[in-house]
Design an enzyme around this catalytic site. Structure first.
Site, PDB file in Angstrom:
ATOM      1  N   LYS A 174     -29.578 -33.084 -30.842  1.00 40.45           N
ATOM      2  CA  LYS A 174     -30.404 -34.144 -31.677  1.00 40.45           C
ATOM      3  C   LYS A 174     -30.258 -35.352 -31.034  1.00 40.45           C
ATOM      4  O   LYS A 174     -29.362 -36.197 -31.151  1.00 40.45           O
ATOM      5  CB  LYS A 174     -30.024 -34.050 -33.075  1.00 40.45           C
ATOM      6  CG  LYS A 174     -31.000 -34.598 -34.146  1.00 40.45           C
ATOM      7  CD  LYS A 174     -30.307 -35.096 -35.436  1.00 40.45           C
ATOM      8  CE  LYS A 174     -29.808 -36.463 -35.148  1.00 40.45           C
ATOM      9  NZ  LYS A 174     -30.588 -37.633 -34.786  1.00 40.45           N
ATOM     10  N   GLU A 248     -16.871 -39.446 -30.487  1.00 43.63           N
ATOM     11  CA  GLU A 248     -16.949 -40.562 -29.439  1.00 43.63           C
ATOM     12  C   GLU A 248     -17.632 -41.726 -30.176  1.00 43.63           C
ATOM     13  O   GLU A 248     -18.647 -41.813 -30.621  1.00 43.63           O
ATOM     14  CB  GLU A 248     -17.613 -40.470 -28.351  1.00 43.63           C
ATOM     15  CG  GLU A 248     -16.978 -39.500 -27.246  1.00 43.63           C
ATOM     16  CD  GLU A 248     -15.894 -39.478 -26.800  1.00 43.63           C
ATOM     17  OE1 GLU A 248     -15.219 -40.546 -26.762  1.00 43.63           O
ATOM     18  OE2 GLU A 248     -15.410 -38.755 -25.819  1.00 43.63           O
ATOM     19  N   CYS A 284     -20.363 -48.757 -25.530  1.00 47.08           N
ATOM     20  CA  CYS A 284     -19.189 -48.736 -26.394  1.00 47.08           C
ATOM     21  C   CYS A 284     -17.873 -49.237 -25.705  1.00 47.08           C
ATOM     22  O   CYS A 284     -17.009 -49.719 -26.603  1.00 47.08           O
ATOM     23  CB  CYS A 284     -19.153 -47.205 -26.878  1.00 47.08           C
ATOM     24  SG  CYS A 284     -19.286 -46.145 -25.710  1.00 47.08           S
ATOM     25  N   GLU A 383     -17.723 -54.257 -34.043  1.00 49.70           N
ATOM     26  CA  GLU A 383     -18.425 -54.274 -33.026  1.00 49.70           C
ATOM     27  C   GLU A 383     -19.916 -54.655 -33.103  1.00 49.70           C
ATOM     28  O   GLU A 383     -20.531 -54.605 -34.186  1.00 49.70           O
ATOM     29  CB  GLU A 383     -18.734 -52.664 -32.816  1.00 49.70           C
ATOM     30  CG  GLU A 383     -19.506 -52.256 -31.591  1.00 49.70           C
ATOM     31  CD  GLU A 383     -19.204 -50.942 -31.353  1.00 49.70           C
ATOM     32  OE1 GLU A 383     -19.870 -49.940 -32.356  1.00 49.70           O
ATOM     33  OE2 GLU A 383     -18.893 -50.513 -30.226  1.00 49.70           O
TER      34      GLU A 383
HETATM   35  P1  NAD Z   1     -25.615 -43.807 -35.478  1.00 55.97           P
HETATM   36  O1  NAD Z   1     -24.016 -43.506 -35.582  1.00 55.97           O
HETATM   37  O2  NAD Z   1     -26.152 -44.676 -36.199  1.00 55.97           O
HETATM   38  O3  NAD Z   1     -26.513 -42.752 -34.791  1.00 55.97           O
HETATM   39  C1  NAD Z   1     -25.927 -41.983 -33.519  1.00 55.97           C
HETATM   40  C2  NAD Z   1     -26.659 -40.585 -33.540  1.00 55.97           C
HETATM   41  O4  NAD Z   1     -25.989 -39.897 -34.973  1.00 55.97           O
HETATM   42  C3  NAD Z   1     -28.025 -40.726 -34.157  1.00 55.97           C
HETATM   43  O5  NAD Z   1     -28.549 -39.488 -33.255  1.00 55.97           O
HETATM   44  C4  NAD Z   1     -28.353 -40.645 -35.399  1.00 55.97           C
HETATM   45  O6  NAD Z   1     -29.470 -39.962 -35.732  1.00 55.97           O
HETATM   46  C5  NAD Z   1     -27.130 -39.474 -35.702  1.00 55.97           C
HETATM   47  N1  NAD Z   1     -26.505 -39.794 -36.979  1.00 55.97           N
HETATM   48  C6  NAD Z   1     -26.367 -40.852 -37.767  1.00 55.97           C
HETATM   49  N2  NAD Z   1     -25.581 -40.803 -38.935  1.00 55.97           N
HETATM   50  C7  NAD Z   1     -25.476 -39.403 -39.127  1.00 55.97           C
HETATM   51  C8  NAD Z   1     -24.647 -38.516 -39.866  1.00 55.97           C
HETATM   52  N3  NAD Z   1     -24.159 -39.233 -41.174  1.00 55.97           N
HETATM   53  N4  NAD Z   1     -24.815 -37.149 -39.546  1.00 55.97           N
HETATM   54  C9  NAD Z   1     -25.070 -36.658 -38.529  1.00 55.97           C
HETATM   55  N5  NAD Z   1     -25.865 -37.400 -37.545  1.00 55.97           N
HETATM   56  C10 NAD Z   1     -25.862 -38.838 -37.786  1.00 55.97           C
HETATM   57  O7  NAD Z   1     -25.188 -44.890 -34.118  1.00 55.97           O
HETATM   58  P2  NAD Z   1     -26.244 -45.492 -33.105  1.00 55.97           P
HETATM   59  O8  NAD Z   1     -26.595 -46.831 -33.938  1.00 55.97           O
HETATM   60  O9  NAD Z   1     -27.345 -44.701 -32.685  1.00 55.97           O
HETATM   61  O10 NAD Z   1     -25.473 -46.106 -31.903  1.00 55.97           O
HETATM   62  C11 NAD Z   1     -24.609 -47.017 -31.562  1.00 55.97           C
HETATM   63  C12 NAD Z   1     -23.398 -46.777 -32.153  1.00 55.97           C
HETATM   64  O11 NAD Z   1     -22.852 -45.749 -31.303  1.00 55.97           O
HETATM   65  C13 NAD Z   1     -22.199 -47.996 -31.658  1.00 55.97           C
HETATM   66  O12 NAD Z   1     -21.644 -48.169 -32.731  1.00 55.97           O
HETATM   67  C14 NAD Z   1     -21.437 -47.624 -30.368  1.00 55.97           C
HETATM   68  O13 NAD Z   1     -20.281 -48.087 -30.243  1.00 55.97           O
HETATM   69  C15 NAD Z   1     -21.262 -46.119 -30.797  1.00 55.97           C
HETATM   70  N6  NAD Z   1     -21.342 -45.371 -29.410  1.00 55.97           N
HETATM   71  C16 NAD Z   1     -20.061 -44.954 -29.029  1.00 55.97           C
HETATM   72  C17 NAD Z   1     -19.952 -44.281 -27.622  1.00 55.97           C
HETATM   73  C18 NAD Z   1     -18.781 -43.567 -27.227  1.00 55.97           C
HETATM   74  O14 NAD Z   1     -18.594 -42.862 -26.207  1.00 55.97           O
HETATM   75  N7  NAD Z   1     -17.715 -43.917 -27.833  1.00 55.97           N
HETATM   76  C19 NAD Z   1     -20.886 -44.254 -26.814  1.00 55.97           C
HETATM   77  C20 NAD Z   1     -22.251 -44.760 -27.171  1.00 55.97           C
HETATM   78  C21 NAD Z   1     -22.268 -45.401 -28.748  1.00 55.97           C
END
Ligand code: NAD
Length: 477
Positions: A174, A248, A284, A383
Site C-alpha cells: 500500500k 520503522e 527519518c 520530529e
Molecule cells: P504516516 O504514518 O502518516 O503514513 C505512512 C503510511 O502509513 C502511509 O502509507 C499511510 O497511508 C499509512 N498509514 C497511516 N496511518 C495508518 C494506520 N493507522 N494504519 C495503517 N496504515 C496507516 O507517515 P507519513 O506522514 O506518510 O511519513 C512521514 C513519517 O514517516 C515521519 O514521521 C518519518 O519519520 C517516518 N518515516 C520513518 C522511516 C524509517 O525508516 N524509520 C522512514 C521514512 C519515514
C-alpha cells in the site's frame, strides 16, 4: 499520467469503485496524474491473489526466485530516470538525490537479496544433545502487508519487497496517496519481469485502507514505515492479532560535534548534507539536533548557518537543486508550525525561517537554522520532517551523550571528530539503532532500524531477510 486499472493478481484489473487519487507536483502545485483509489474489495482481491500465489512462490527454487528478482532489477535500472522523474515531481525530492536513492537503491537491494537467497542455505542439520539430530528450516512467513510512506516511496518499498520476495513471500503493497504514480511504474516492471501472478499486488489508498490491510485475516506479517503515531496503532492491532510486525518509525537524531572536530565545509559538505538535510529534511534518520561544544558554539552556529544558507533551493526537477519543496501543503504547514513554535519558545533563527521570496508556487520552506535551542524545546523533541536544524550547546562529552539520549527516539545520528576512535567510543554510548562517524549512509548489508519510539525490528542485511522467514525444527531422532 493517468491509470484506470489496478495491478492485482498479476493483471491490470478494473477497480471496484470510481474513486480516484489525484496527485499534484510539489514544486508547481499543478496536477500531474491520477490513479484509481483501491477500496476494501480490492484489498480482499489482492490478499486472495497473494494467498493463491504463496505456495507456488514459496516453493519456487531459490535460484529461480533470485533470477526473477534480477530481471526486475534490470528493468528498474533501465527505467531509473522515469522512476526519478515521477518520485521527484510528486514529493519534491531533488532529482540529484532521487537519482542516488530512488533510482538506484531498489536495484541494489534486489540484487543483494537475490544473491543472499541463491547462496544462503535455508536449512541445516544440527546434532542434538540427546543423541538425535534436528533439521532447522527457514520457511517463508506468508503473505506480507507492506505499508510505505511518501518520503522515499521506491527505496522504502524495496526495503520490504526485496527481502520478502527472496524469502518466498507474496506482498500486498500500500503506497501513500501522495506518491502513487511511481508505484504504477513499479507494477509495470513487475509485470514485465514475469514475476508470477499474485506475488506482487498494489493497493493505492490512505490510512483507512492501510488499517484494513493490517487487520486482514489473510495477512501473515505487516511491515510498516511511517510515523510513530501510526506505528503505535498498527503495533496495537498486530499485538492483538499476534501478527508479526516490523515498524520503522520517526526520529530526532543527534549530530554530535566533538570539540576536536575540524569542520572544513569544502571537504565534508556532502556528508553533512546527507546526515542532516537530505531530501529537504524529510528523512527519518537525520541528525536534526546539532550538539555543539559550548566553547565553540558561535563558530558552529555560524558554520551551519553558512552551510544551510548556501544550499540551492529550487524546483525538484532541476539537477542543480539541493533543497526542493515539502511533499505537500499539509507537510509545509506542519514545518511552518514548528518554526513558529521554535521562535515562540525563545530559540533564535539564524537563517531562513520563511518561504523563499522567489517561489510563488510549490510547497517551499527555506533551509532554517535555530540557535539557542534547549533540548527541552518542542523543536528539539518532536520530529519536524523539514529543512530545520537546531543547534544545542553542551559543556562536555558526558553532557553531549546525555542530551543525545534525552529523546523519545533512537534511529540515526552522527559523531563529528578528528579522532575516529574517540568518535566510535562516543557512538557506542548513543542509544540508537544506527549511527555514523564523520559520515552517514545506510548500507544494504547492515541492519537498519530504531530503538525506543523509532520502531521495532530491523530492515536490510541478512537480518532484514529473517523478518520474512520463520523457523521450523524437525526432530529426526
Ligand atoms: P504516516 O504514518 O502518516 O503514513 C505512512 C503510511 O502509513 C502511509 O502509507 C499511510 O497511508 C499509512 N498509514 C497511516 N496511518 C495508518 C494506520 N493507522 N494504519 C495503517 N496504515 C496507516 O507517515 P507519513 O506522514 O506518510 O511519513 C512521514 C513519517 O514517516 C515521519 O514521521 C518519518 O519519520 C517516518 N518515516 C520513518 C522511516 C524509517 O525508516 N524509520 C522512514 C521514512 C519515514
Amino acid at each position: 499520467m493517468n491509470y484506470d486499472k489496478l495491478f492485482i493478481g498479476g493483471a491490470w484489473v478494473a477497480p471496484s469503485s470510481a474513486k480516484r487519487i489525484d496527485v499534484r507536483s510539489a514544486s508547481t502545485e499543478e496536477p500531474i496524474g491520477s490513479v484509481p483509489e483501491a477500496q476494501e474489495a480490492d484489498v480482499d482481491a489482492a490478499v486472495a491473489a497473494g494467498r493463491r500465489a504463496f505456495p507456488v512462490w514459496a516453493q519456487t527454487p531459490p535460484a529461480d526466485r533470485a533470477a526473477a528478482m534480477e530481471r526486475l532489477a534490470g528493468i528498474l535500472e533501465r527505467r531509473a530516470d522515469e522512476v526519478v522523474q515521477r518520485v521527484s515531481s510528486q514529493n519534491g525530492m531533488p532529482v540529484a538525490v532521487a537519482g542516488q536513492l530512488e533510482g538506484a537503491f531498489p536495484v541494489v537491494l534486489l540484487r543483494y537479496y537475490a544473491g543472499l537467497i541463491r547462496d544462503g542455505a535455508s536449512e541445516e542439520t544440527r546434532p542434538g544433545l540427546f543423541g538425535g539430530k534436528t533439521l532447522v528450516r527457514k520457511e517463508a512467513v506468508g503473505v506480507v502487508g507492506a505499508i510505505v510512506p511518501w518520503n522515499f516511496p521506491q527505496t522504502l518499498a524495496a526495503f520490504k519487497y526485496a527481502p520478502a520476495l527472496a524469502a518466498g513471500c507474496p506482498l500486498v503493497i500500500k503506497p501513500s496517496p501522495e506518491t502513487v504514480l511511481d508505484s504504477f511504474l513499479f507494477a509495470e516492471a513487475v509485470a514485465e519481469a514475469g514475476i508470477p501472478a499474485g506475488v506482487v499486488n498494489i493497493v493505492p489508498g490512505g490510512r483507512e485502507l492501510g488499517a484494513y490491510l493490517v487487520e486482514h485475516p489473510g495477512i501473515d506479517k505487516i511491515s510498516f514505515t511511517g510515523s510513530t503515531a501510526a506505528g503505535r496503532s498498527i503495533g496495537e492491532t498486530c499485538g492483538r492479532l499476534l501478527r508479526p510486525v516490523t515498524l520503522e518509525l520517526g526520529g530526532k537524531s543527534a549530530a554530535i560535534v566533538l570539540d576536536d572536530a575540524k569542520l572544513e565545509l569544502e571537504k565534508i559538505a556532502e556528508q553533512l548534507f546527507t546526515a542532516t538535510l537530505l531530501n529537504n529534511g524529510q528523512t527519518c534518520f537525520l541528525g536534526t539536533r546539532v550538539l555543539a561544544p559550548r566553547a565553540r558554539y558561535s563558530e558552529i552556529v555560524d558554520l551551519f548557518t553558512g552551510f544551510a544558507g548556501a544550499l540551492k533551493v529550487g524546483d525538484a526537477l532541476d539537477p542543480a537543486t539541493q533543497i526542493g519543496p515539502m511533499a505537500s501543503a499539509r507537510q509545509r504547514e506542519r514545518v511552518e508550525g514548528y518554526i513558529a513554535k521554535g521562535r515562540g519558545e525563545g530559540a533564535r533563527v539564524t537563517i531562513g525561517g520563511g518561504r523563499p521570496a522567489d517561489r510563488d508556487r510549490g510547497y517551499f520552506v527555506e533551509p532554517t537554522v535555530f540557535a539557542d535551542v534547549d533540548n527541552n524545546h518542542t523543536i528539539a523533541q518532536e520530529e519536524i520532517f523539514g529543512p530545520v536544524l537546531s543547534v544545542i550547546p553542551y559543556a562536555d562529552e558526558e553532557e553531549a551523550v546525555r542530551i543525545a539520549n534525552d529523546s523519545d527516539y533512537g534511529l540515526g545520528g552522527t559523531v563529528w571528530t578528528n579522532d575516529p576512535e574517540r568518535g566510535l567510543a562516543v557512538a557506542k554510548r548513543v542509544q540508537t539503532g544506527t549511527i555514523g562517524v564523520n559520515t552517514y549512509l545506510p548500507d544494504p548489508t547492515a541492519p537498519f532500524g530504531g530503538v525506543k519510539a523509532s520502531g521495532i525490528g530491523r530492515e536490510l542485511g541478512p537480518e532484514g531477510l529473517a523478518n520474512y522467514q520463520q523457523l521450523k525444527s524437525v526432530y529426526l531422532g
